[in-house]
Design an enzyme around this catalytic site. Structure first.
Site, PDB file in Angstrom:
ATOM      1  CB  CYS A 108      -0.924   0.038   1.210  1.00  0.00           C
ATOM      2  SG  CYS A 108      -1.872   1.583   1.301  1.00  0.00           S
ATOM      3  CB  CYS A 111      -1.756   4.825   4.632  1.00  0.00           C
ATOM      4  SG  CYS A 111      -3.386   4.288   4.105  1.00  0.00           S
ATOM      5  CB  SER A 112      -0.610   0.672   6.439  1.00  0.00           C
ATOM      6  OG  SER A 112      -1.589   1.376   7.177  1.00  0.00           O
ATOM      7  CB  CYS A 113      -4.997  -0.192   2.296  1.00  0.00           C
ATOM      8  SG  CYS A 113      -5.460   1.560   2.389  1.00  0.00           S
TER       9      CYS A 113
END
Lengths: 208, 111
Positions: A108, A111-113
């Site tokens: 991702c 961000c950090s999906c």
């Protein structure tokens, strides 16, 4: 924790960010916008109930059941929801299959999906700038860091997750795993193999 | 890289700020893509000055985003947050070790 420590006559002061979170909680609770008990349930769920075993269950089933795999690759959201692994953030799930010709890997860059219901909370490295920047630019070098070397002619496909779409890699089924039951197969499906930074574990050869 | 079980959250406040955000989203105060775009912007900004390691700095960015985000939605005023935070700090410093820390004393003294 010692209660009579002369160095700590008062309660131990939590770190600054912890106090800021507490302040938000206090304000939102006073306004009736949140239920503190619900926060504990969410934490317990993510710490103890949701993790890569969910994803491993899906992968092991896909390995054993061709019709299930076809349905998963066609519409993963529907298939995993039916198993109870649905995303409460309303995201769409996509399953991508590794083959001898294609290796899939997920990142991702925003961000950090991450597919929480299937894999839990992402590991630190998934959230790091280093991984997020390099996975797209030099996926083979990143894979090498994880100890994965692919044949030259295997294409590497990198999928960039978003808040709307998240990916599950279905790793290649290990050789000589025919006839193994679901539980045994699940044990070979690692978290990293479902992100694409690892491979499924090989079948352990029994001693002659 | 092994699959040895890492703790899901390394600090209790990481878990708290995560749960708070998920709860607010589930209660319908904002949708997740909106949150993600704000959070992504903070990570990008913070990543300019140093390379983020995905640990404490990740949740620091998360908290920073949530504070600004809730303020922009009139859900939690930044000054109120700072004031309540200071009240919690005073409460910790004035509560004997081992006793439960509450805000009641701090709040009643103010009134």
């Amino acid at each position: 924790m010692p209660h009579d420590d002369p160095d700590h006559p008062h309660s131990l002061l939590p770190p600054d960010p912890a106090l800021r979170v507490k302040a938000l909680e206090t304000i939102l609770t006073q306004k009736g916008l949140i239920d503190p008990a619900a926060l504990d349930v969410i934490i317990d769920t993510y710490e103890n109930k949701i993790g890569p075993r969910n994803g491993a269950h899906v992968v092991a089933r896909a390995w054993r059941d061709p019709a299930f795999k076809a349905a998963l690759l066609e519409d993963a959201t529907a298939v995993v929801s039916e198993l109870g692994y649905y995303g409460r953030q309303g995201e769409h799930m996509v399953a991508v299959e590794n083959t001898a010709n294609v290796h899939n890997m997920v990142v991702c860059t925003l961000c950090s999906c991450y597919p929480w219901p299937l894999l839990g909370i992402p590991p630190g490295w998934y959230k790091s700038d280093a991984y997020r920047a390099r996975a797209v630019r030099e996926p083979r070098a990143v894979l090498a860091d994880f100890g994965v070397t692919l044949p030259e002619d295997t294409a590497v496909r990198v999928w960039d997750s978003t808040a709307e779409v998240r990916y599950l890699v279905v790793p290649e089924r290990p050789a000589d795993s025919d006839g193994m039951d679901e539980a045994a197969l699940m044990d070979m499906v690692t978290r990293d193999s479902m992100i694409g930074t690892g491979l499924a574990l090989p079948v352990e050869r029994s001693a002659p | 890289m092994t699959d040895a079980p890492d703790p899901v959250f390394t600090e209790p406040w990481h878990a708290q700020v995560f749960a708070l955000t998920v709860h607010l989203n589930e209660a319908g105060h904002f949708d997740w893509p909106e949150w993600a775009s704000h959070f992504g912007a903070t990570l990008k900004k913070n990543g300019l000055s140093k390379e983020l390691d995905g640990g404490d700095d990740y949740f620091t960015a998360w908290l920073e985003t949530l504070e600004q985000f809730l303020a922009s939605k009139d859900l939690a005023d930044l000054r109120d947050v700072a004031e309540i935070k200071n009240a919690w700090e005073r409460a910790y410093l004035s509560t004997p070790h081992g006793a439960p820390v509450t805000l009641e004393q701090e709040m009643s003294e103010k009134r």
